[in-house]
Design a protein around this motif. Sequence first.
Motif, PDB file in Angstrom:
ATOM      1  N   ALA A  27       0.825  -1.206   0.000  1.00  0.00           N
ATOM      2  CA  ALA A  27       0.000   0.000   0.000  1.00  0.00           C
ATOM      3  C   ALA A  27       0.862   1.259   0.000  1.00  0.00           C
ATOM      4  O   ALA A  27       0.557   2.244  -0.686  1.00  0.00           O
ATOM      5  CB  ALA A  27      -0.933  -0.010   1.204  1.00  0.00           C
ATOM      6  N   ILE A  28       1.935   1.236   0.767  1.00  0.00           N
ATOM      7  CA  ILE A  28       2.835   2.393   0.827  1.00  0.00           C
ATOM      8  C   ILE A  28       3.516   2.607  -0.527  1.00  0.00           C
ATOM      9  O   ILE A  28       3.606   3.736  -1.022  1.00  0.00           O
ATOM     10  CB  ILE A  28       3.886   2.190   1.942  1.00  0.00           C
ATOM     11  N   ALA A  29       3.984   1.520  -1.127  1.00  0.00           N
ATOM     12  CA  ALA A  29       4.621   1.626  -2.445  1.00  0.00           C
ATOM     13  C   ALA A  29       3.651   2.185  -3.475  1.00  0.00           C
ATOM     14  O   ALA A  29       4.005   3.029  -4.304  1.00  0.00           O
ATOM     15  CB  ALA A  29       5.140   0.257  -2.889  1.00  0.00           C
ATOM     16  N   SER A  30       2.391   1.730  -3.411  1.00  0.00           N
ATOM     17  CA  SER A  30       1.371   2.224  -4.329  1.00  0.00           C
ATOM     18  C   SER A  30       1.094   3.705  -4.097  1.00  0.00           C
ATOM     19  O   SER A  30       0.981   4.496  -5.041  1.00  0.00           O
ATOM     20  CB  SER A  30       0.088   1.409  -4.166  1.00  0.00           C
ATOM     21  N   LYS A  31       0.978   4.090  -2.839  1.00  0.00           N
ATOM     22  CA  LYS A  31       0.690   5.483  -2.496  1.00  0.00           C
ATOM     23  C   LYS A  31       1.758   6.421  -3.041  1.00  0.00           C
ATOM     24  O   LYS A  31       1.448   7.501  -3.563  1.00  0.00           O
ATOM     25  CB  LYS A  31       0.605   5.632  -0.975  1.00  0.00           C
ATOM     26  N   PHE A  32       3.021   6.010  -2.939  1.00  0.00           N
ATOM     27  CA  PHE A  32       4.117   6.879  -3.364  1.00  0.00           C
ATOM     28  C   PHE A  32       4.582   6.591  -4.798  1.00  0.00           C
ATOM     29  O   PHE A  32       5.517   7.215  -5.284  1.00  0.00           O
ATOM     30  CB  PHE A  32       5.284   6.764  -2.380  1.00  0.00           C
ATOM     31  N   GLY A  33       3.908   5.642  -5.456  1.00  0.00           N
ATOM     32  CA  GLY A  33       4.145   5.414  -6.874  1.00  0.00           C
ATOM     33  C   GLY A  33       5.511   4.861  -7.224  1.00  0.00           C
ATOM     34  O   GLY A  33       6.117   5.244  -8.231  1.00  0.00           O
ATOM     35  N   THR A  34       6.010   3.919  -6.404  1.00  0.00           N
ATOM     36  CA  THR A  34       7.320   3.344  -6.706  1.00  0.00           C
ATOM     37  C   THR A  34       7.177   2.094  -7.572  1.00  0.00           C
ATOM     38  O   THR A  34       6.108   1.479  -7.643  1.00  0.00           O
ATOM     39  CB  THR A  34       8.053   2.924  -5.410  1.00  0.00           C
ATOM     40  N   GLN A  35       8.270   1.733  -8.224  1.00  0.00           N
ATOM     41  CA  GLN A  35       8.352   0.391  -8.801  1.00  0.00           C
ATOM     42  C   GLN A  35       8.602  -0.534  -7.620  1.00  0.00           C
ATOM     43  O   GLN A  35       9.603  -0.391  -6.922  1.00  0.00           O
ATOM     44  CB  GLN A  35       9.502   0.282  -9.804  1.00  0.00           C
TER      45      GLN A  35
END
Length: 200
Positions: A56-64
């Motif tokens: 969820a955190i990766a998705s929120k901040f738009g990372t690969q």
Amino acid sequence: MKKIADVKKVLLLLSGGIDSAVCLSMLQRQGFKVTTLSFRQESRLNNMPEVLCARAIASKFGTQHIEVNLTSVDELIKHAPNIRLSLGGQINNCPGITTRGAPMSVSIMLSMAFMHACTAGIEEIAWALHADDLQNELHHRKVLRLITLHQDLAELQAQTRPVVVLPLAIYTKQQVVSMAPEYGVHVSETFSCSDPLDGQ
């Protein structure tokens, strides 16, 4: 505006906890293109709450975001019921009270991080250890030795030497928690086996 080639890339070990979430936001604000790396175990000691928060955190901040399944690695230690593949302080750091970390757990994590960094042309690996993690002098020396060993191995085997950086090393846990809102991170979005409000 920066050209794509000018944007510096970093690989961040993302646990799903507040430290690595704040570290992610901090790196992005410094202009880094962040790739995040997490580890999943679905066997004896399930770490899925951490994994779901990391996703969820990766998705929120738009990372690969890269998620490695380490479930099969438990086969190497299944004969020892009170030992777990512990990736953390490290990264996923909530072992049960009656368990202790398996030898080489951190090396598995770092080896996989270096493998990706070396093959993806990433020059820096970020590890969200904070000052409290490093306050014990012996532990601090061990962390630095582990980092140096893996940098040496990468240089020996891949002819490249990614650098491990510790962006939160100057901050205590309480300071990291207090910084979280400023960096767009809410405690409820993260997973911890401790009380993040008192830093314990």
